[in-house]
Scaffold this active site. Structure first.
Site, PDB file in Angstrom:
ATOM      1  N   LYS A  42       0.805  -1.311   0.004  1.00 12.75           N
ATOM      2  CA  LYS A  42       0.104  -0.019  -0.086  1.00 12.75           C
ATOM      3  C   LYS A  42       0.882   1.305  -0.080  1.00 12.75           C
ATOM      4  CE  LYS A  42      -2.134  -1.239   3.780  1.00 12.75           C
ATOM      5  NZ  LYS A  42      -1.488  -2.375   4.128  1.00 12.75           N
ATOM      6  N   ARG A  97      -9.996   0.502   8.839  1.00 15.60           N
ATOM      7  CA  ARG A  97      -9.499  -0.811   9.180  1.00 15.60           C
ATOM      8  C   ARG A  97     -10.612  -1.814   9.813  1.00 15.60           C
ATOM      9  NH1 ARG A  97      -3.592   0.289   9.066  1.00 15.60           N
ATOM     10  NH2 ARG A  97      -2.627  -1.595   9.453  1.00 15.60           N
ATOM     11  N   ARG A 127      11.767  -5.514   4.988  1.00 20.50           N
ATOM     12  CA  ARG A 127      11.362  -4.314   4.574  1.00 20.50           C
ATOM     13  C   ARG A 127      12.365  -3.496   5.349  1.00 20.50           C
ATOM     14  NH1 ARG A 127       5.561  -1.908   5.252  1.00 20.50           N
ATOM     15  NH2 ARG A 127       5.779  -3.169   7.201  1.00 20.50           N
ATOM     16  N   ARG A 136      11.040  -1.337  10.926  1.00 23.29           N
ATOM     17  CA  ARG A 136      10.122  -1.032  11.826  1.00 23.29           C
ATOM     18  C   ARG A 136       9.753  -2.062  12.970  1.00 23.29           C
ATOM     19  NH1 ARG A 136       4.808   0.275   8.305  1.00 23.29           N
ATOM     20  NH2 ARG A 136       3.724  -1.013   9.648  1.00 23.29           N
ATOM     21  N   ARG A 176      -0.371  -9.296  13.357  1.00 28.08           N
ATOM     22  CA  ARG A 176      -1.014  -8.234  12.578  1.00 28.08           C
ATOM     23  C   ARG A 176      -1.737  -8.892  11.616  1.00 28.08           C
ATOM     24  NH1 ARG A 176       4.215  -5.065  10.659  1.00 28.08           N
ATOM     25  NH2 ARG A 176       2.925  -4.200   9.464  1.00 28.08           N
TER      26      ARG A 176
HETATM   27  P1  AP5 Z   1       4.896  -1.738   1.707  1.00 19.87           P
HETATM   28  O1  AP5 Z   1       4.415  -0.786   0.895  1.00 19.87           O
HETATM   29  O2  AP5 Z   1       5.650  -0.919   2.723  1.00 19.87           O
HETATM   30  O3  AP5 Z   1       3.511  -2.340   2.261  1.00 19.87           O
HETATM   31  P2  AP5 Z   1       2.240  -1.767   3.313  1.00 19.87           P
HETATM   32  O4  AP5 Z   1       1.091  -2.513   2.620  1.00 19.87           O
HETATM   33  O5  AP5 Z   1       2.272  -0.293   3.090  1.00 19.87           O
HETATM   34  O6  AP5 Z   1       2.499  -2.231   4.586  1.00 19.87           O
HETATM   35  P3  AP5 Z   1       2.447  -1.790   5.815  1.00 19.87           P
HETATM   36  O7  AP5 Z   1       2.990  -2.849   6.890  1.00 19.87           O
HETATM   37  O8  AP5 Z   1       2.943  -0.483   6.250  1.00 19.87           O
HETATM   38  O9  AP5 Z   1       0.952  -2.030   6.354  1.00 19.87           O
HETATM   39  P4  AP5 Z   1       0.270  -1.890   7.545  1.00 19.87           P
HETATM   40  O10 AP5 Z   1      -1.368  -1.623   6.978  1.00 19.87           O
HETATM   41  O11 AP5 Z   1       0.516  -2.848   8.396  1.00 19.87           O
HETATM   42  O12 AP5 Z   1       0.905  -0.504   8.457  1.00 19.87           O
HETATM   43  P5  AP5 Z   1       0.328   0.779   8.793  1.00 19.87           P
HETATM   44  O13 AP5 Z   1       1.570   1.751   9.019  1.00 19.87           O
HETATM   45  O14 AP5 Z   1      -0.881   1.152   8.188  1.00 19.87           O
HETATM   46  O15 AP5 Z   1       5.623  -2.871   1.276  1.00 19.87           O
HETATM   47  C1  AP5 Z   1       6.057  -3.915   2.106  1.00 19.87           C
HETATM   48  C2  AP5 Z   1       7.560  -4.374   1.776  1.00 19.87           C
HETATM   49  O16 AP5 Z   1       7.239  -4.882   0.386  1.00 19.87           O
HETATM   50  C3  AP5 Z   1       8.688  -3.159   1.252  1.00 19.87           C
HETATM   51  O17 AP5 Z   1       9.454  -3.655   1.597  1.00 19.87           O
HETATM   52  C4  AP5 Z   1       8.406  -3.069  -0.240  1.00 19.87           C
HETATM   53  O18 AP5 Z   1       9.414  -2.391  -0.758  1.00 19.87           O
HETATM   54  C5  AP5 Z   1       8.088  -4.373  -0.540  1.00 19.87           C
HETATM   55  N1  AP5 Z   1       6.972  -4.480  -1.990  1.00 19.87           N
HETATM   56  C6  AP5 Z   1       6.044  -3.911  -2.004  1.00 19.87           C
HETATM   57  N2  AP5 Z   1       5.427  -4.043  -3.102  1.00 19.87           N
HETATM   58  C7  AP5 Z   1       6.154  -4.915  -3.637  1.00 19.87           C
HETATM   59  C8  AP5 Z   1       5.760  -5.996  -4.854  1.00 19.87           C
HETATM   60  N3  AP5 Z   1       4.942  -5.920  -5.785  1.00 19.87           N
HETATM   61  N4  AP5 Z   1       6.866  -6.947  -4.734  1.00 19.87           N
HETATM   62  C9  AP5 Z   1       7.833  -7.226  -4.134  1.00 19.87           C
HETATM   63  N5  AP5 Z   1       7.952  -6.421  -2.882  1.00 19.87           N
HETATM   64  C10 AP5 Z   1       7.186  -5.572  -2.754  1.00 19.87           C
HETATM   65  O19 AP5 Z   1      -0.079   0.441  10.571  1.00 19.87           O
HETATM   66  C11 AP5 Z   1       0.899   0.063  11.289  1.00 19.87           C
HETATM   67  C12 AP5 Z   1       0.072   0.069  12.705  1.00 19.87           C
HETATM   68  O20 AP5 Z   1      -0.672   1.122  12.943  1.00 19.87           O
HETATM   69  C13 AP5 Z   1      -0.983  -1.025  12.687  1.00 19.87           C
HETATM   70  O21 AP5 Z   1      -0.665  -2.366  13.069  1.00 19.87           O
HETATM   71  C14 AP5 Z   1      -2.039  -0.403  13.878  1.00 19.87           C
HETATM   72  O22 AP5 Z   1      -1.554  -0.839  15.167  1.00 19.87           O
HETATM   73  C15 AP5 Z   1      -1.892   1.044  13.788  1.00 19.87           C
HETATM   74  N6  AP5 Z   1      -2.840   1.696  12.698  1.00 19.87           N
HETATM   75  C16 AP5 Z   1      -2.481   2.136  11.688  1.00 19.87           C
HETATM   76  N7  AP5 Z   1      -3.825   2.585  11.003  1.00 19.87           N
HETATM   77  C17 AP5 Z   1      -4.942   2.106  11.885  1.00 19.87           C
HETATM   78  C18 AP5 Z   1      -6.339   2.356  11.701  1.00 19.87           C
HETATM   79  N8  AP5 Z   1      -6.780   2.656  10.878  1.00 19.87           N
HETATM   80  N9  AP5 Z   1      -6.872   1.781  12.985  1.00 19.87           N
HETATM   81  C19 AP5 Z   1      -6.216   1.328  14.004  1.00 19.87           C
HETATM   82  N10 AP5 Z   1      -4.944   1.129  14.014  1.00 19.87           N
HETATM   83  C20 AP5 Z   1      -4.065   1.693  13.112  1.00 19.87           C
END
Ligand code: AP5
Length: 220
Positions: A13, A88, A127, A159, A170
């Site tokens: 994402k 979410r 990552r 991270r 997660r």
């Molecule tokens: P990347 O693009 O970083 O993936 P992502 O989908 O953004 O993953 P996240 O782990 O950031 O998502 P998340 O939803 O868990 O985290 P968030 O910060 O929202 O890609 C991942 C890796 O793969 C990278 O190394 C990239 O280079 C590689 N890659 C990408 N595309 C690729 C491809 N096509 N092929 C190969 N490699 C690829 O949330 C973190 C925490 O915050 C949550 O756990 C929760 O505690 C809290 N939180 C955030 N939002 C909320 C909410 N709305 N409600 C409640 N709690 C929340």
């Protein structure tokens, strides 16, 4: 364009958000980035959120809904926005519906990036991020120089919630609390699915083609 990027942790994402925001001139609203900024600044919210994030759980709906509501009032949201990691839960989605309705707006599309769990674990464990949020992968998207950001020269790090035991939690939380949104948005007729196992460039091209078609339809 009022868009949501939906998908499990590690689906790509954040990677795709970078190109969408640039191509369409809209801000990225990443609740994960907002929470990490609060953690870094050690605000009361950040201190509370850190415990939950480090455990792989979700921050409470009330806090998140309040954060997003305030963010949507900012002037840069007038032309549209891209949510990344929000909503979410069903209550978050319903709160967003109410906010949009109050503003006389509707969602353009929900972009679901689908990737199986075993691939996600591999992606998240490799990552690396810089303090300004640029994202790399040790195998799939390595920086030119090991552990140094190509864009700003900052050190790259893992991270805290990317440790293997936290990733498992997660993913469970995604399947329990966030995956129901796939049906929720499908029923509303706004869900677009993308095969996230393809390369970042292929996923980008597919999303780009879909968004171009949607933009034409919106302006017709
Ligand atoms: P990347 O693009 O970083 O993936 P992502 O989908 O953004 O993953 P996240 O782990 O950031 O998502 P998340 O939803 O868990 O985290 P968030 O910060 O929202 O890609 C991942 C890796 O793969 C990278 O190394 C990239 O280079 C590689 N890659 C990408 N595309 C690729 C491809 N096509 N092929 C190969 N490699 C690829 O949330 C973190 C925490 O915050 C949550 O756990 C929760 O505690 C809290 N939180 C955030 N939002 C909320 C909410 N709305 N409600 C409640 N709690 C929340």
């Amino acid at each position: 364009m009022r868009l949501i990027l939906l998908g499990p942790p590690g689906a790509g994402k954040g990677t795709q958000a970078a190109f969408i925001t640039e191509a369409f001139g809209i801000p990225q609203i990443s609740t994960g980035d907002m929470l990490r900024a609060a953690v870094k600044a050690q605000t009361p919210l950040g201190i509370e959120a850190k415990k939950i994030m480090d455990g792989g759980g979700l921050v409470s709906d009330d806090i998140i809904i309040g954060l997003v509501r305030d963010r949507l009032q900012q002037p840069d949201c007038k032309r549209g926005y891209l949510f990344d990691g929000f909503p979410r839960t069903i209550p978050q989605a319903e709160a967003l519906d109410r906010s949009l309705e109050a503003m006389g707006r509707r969602l353009t599309a929900v972009l679901l990036i689908e990737v199986p769990d075993d691939v996600l674990v591999q992606r998240i464990s490799g990552r690396r991020i810089c303090t300004d949020g640029h994202v790399y992968h040790v195998d799939f998207n390595p920086p030119e120089q090991d552990d140094v950001c190509d864009v700003d020269g900052n050190a790259l790090e893992q991270r805290p919630d990317d440790a293997p035991e936290k990733v498992k939690r997660r993913l469970e939380v995604y399947h329990e609390q966030t995956a129901p949104l796939e049906d929720y948005y499908d029923d509303l007729g706004v869900l677009q699915r993308f095969d996230g196992t393809r390369s970042p460039d292929e996923v980008r091209e597919h999303i780009s083609a879909t968004l171009s078609t949607l933009r034409l339809e919106e302006s017709a």
